[in-house]
Design an enzyme around this catalytic site. Structure first.
Site, PDB file in Angstrom:
ATOM      1  N   LYS A   1      -7.558  15.602  -5.606  1.00 42.04           N
ATOM      2  CA  LYS A   1      -6.879  15.715  -6.890  1.00 42.04           C
ATOM      3  C   LYS A   1      -6.486  17.166  -7.187  1.00 42.04           C
ATOM      4  CE  LYS A   1      -6.725  11.451  -8.350  1.00 42.04           C
ATOM      5  NZ  LYS A   1      -5.432  10.773  -8.583  1.00 42.04           N
TER       6      LYS A   1
ATOM      7  N   TYR B   1     -12.889  13.433  -3.410  1.00 49.81           N
ATOM      8  CA  TYR B   1     -11.943  13.009  -4.442  1.00 49.81           C
ATOM      9  C   TYR B   1     -11.431  14.217  -5.227  1.00 49.81           C
ATOM     10  CZ  TYR B   1     -10.227  10.505  -8.593  1.00 49.81           C
ATOM     11  OH  TYR B   1      -9.454  10.019  -9.618  1.00 49.81           O
TER      12      TYR B   1
ATOM     13  N   ASP C   1       0.854  -1.189   0.000  1.00 50.52           N
ATOM     14  CA  ASP C   1       0.000   0.000   0.000  1.00 50.52           C
ATOM     15  C   ASP C   1       0.886   1.233   0.000  1.00 50.52           C
ATOM     16  OD1 ASP C   1      -1.737   2.131   0.668  1.00 50.52           O
ATOM     17  OD2 ASP C   1      -3.037   0.809   1.823  1.00 50.52           O
TER      18      ASP C   1
END
Length: 233
Positions: free
Chosen positions: A154, A150, A57
């Site tokens: 970003k 999200y 991860d």
């Protein structure tokens, strides 16, 4: 091996990461793909010579240290593709009701992990005259209902990419917006909906290859624009 172009692709077991890994391997690159699950990584590696896997991860500092050691052993890094992303809960919640723990995970995967990996690998990618590509999204620049977590992550990655480019003007640093694609993550963003009209990730690969081949100025690039430019050049 030290004379062979080398790439590290996070989130390399599916979607765009998988498609880019196979395309680079076909060009003769050595490609390291990383992701959280062993079996899908191994399925990708079995499809082409030159692909090796490193399961883990990217939010785990120990895993990033293993990746740093892998690159050090190879002696060079020509491309760091920060492709691993976390969408957040599905269905996607309104921003005011976003669970804090989930938002933390989204930022850890989409912002903090790429920056930590860049920090760990900046020296070898700079020495090779390589490129750093951070996968962005149109949600970073457009306000879509439900995409607040999200999209904000970003957007943060986009800005960090721009700052990195200013701080390292001799390095090719790109935010790459692939647009909508037919992927498992995109399906999770639209549960129960038919997304078969979205293009496969393979359709986006030529845009990224054009970016790597031509090396325009560091900045944010949309795959759709690059494909148009490549077709007219």
């Amino acid at each position: 091996m030290k004379d062979t172009s080398t790439a590290l692709i996070t989130g390399g077991s599916a979607g765009l990461g998988r498609a880019v890994a196979l395309a680079l391997a076909e060009r003769g690159w050595q490609v390291i793909i990383t992701g959280r699950h062993t079996a899908p990584l191994e399925r990708v590696a079995a499809q082409a010579n030159g692909i090796t896997t490193c399961q883990g991860d990217v939010t785990d500092a120990r895993h990033r240290e293993r990746l740093r050691g892998e690159i050090a052993a190879r002696g060079r890094l020509d491309l760091l593709l920060n492709n691993a992303s976390a969408l957040g809960p599905s269905p996607m919640p309104a921003l005011a009701r976003y669970p804090e723990a989930e938002l933390t995970k989204v930022f850890a995967t989409n912002v903090l992990a790429p920056l930590a990996l860049i920090s760990a690998l900046l020296e070898p990618v700079s020495r090779a005259g390589g490129a750093i590509v951070n996968v962005s999204s149109d949600a970073a620049v457009e306000a879509y209902e439900g995409w607040g977590g999200y999209g904000a992550a970003k957007a943060a990655l986009d800005h960090a990419t721009a700052v990195l480019a200013v701080e390292h003007p001799r390095l090719s640093v790109y935010a790459f917006d692939p647009g909508d694609m037919r992927t498992a993550m995109h399906q999770a963003a639209f549960p129960g909906e038919d997304i078969s009209d979205r293009p496969e990730p393979e359709a986006v690969v030529p845009a990224l290859m054009w970016l790597l081949d031509t090396r325009p100025a560091s900045g944010r690039y949309r795959a759709a624009d690059l494909l148009t430019t490549a077709a007219s050049s």
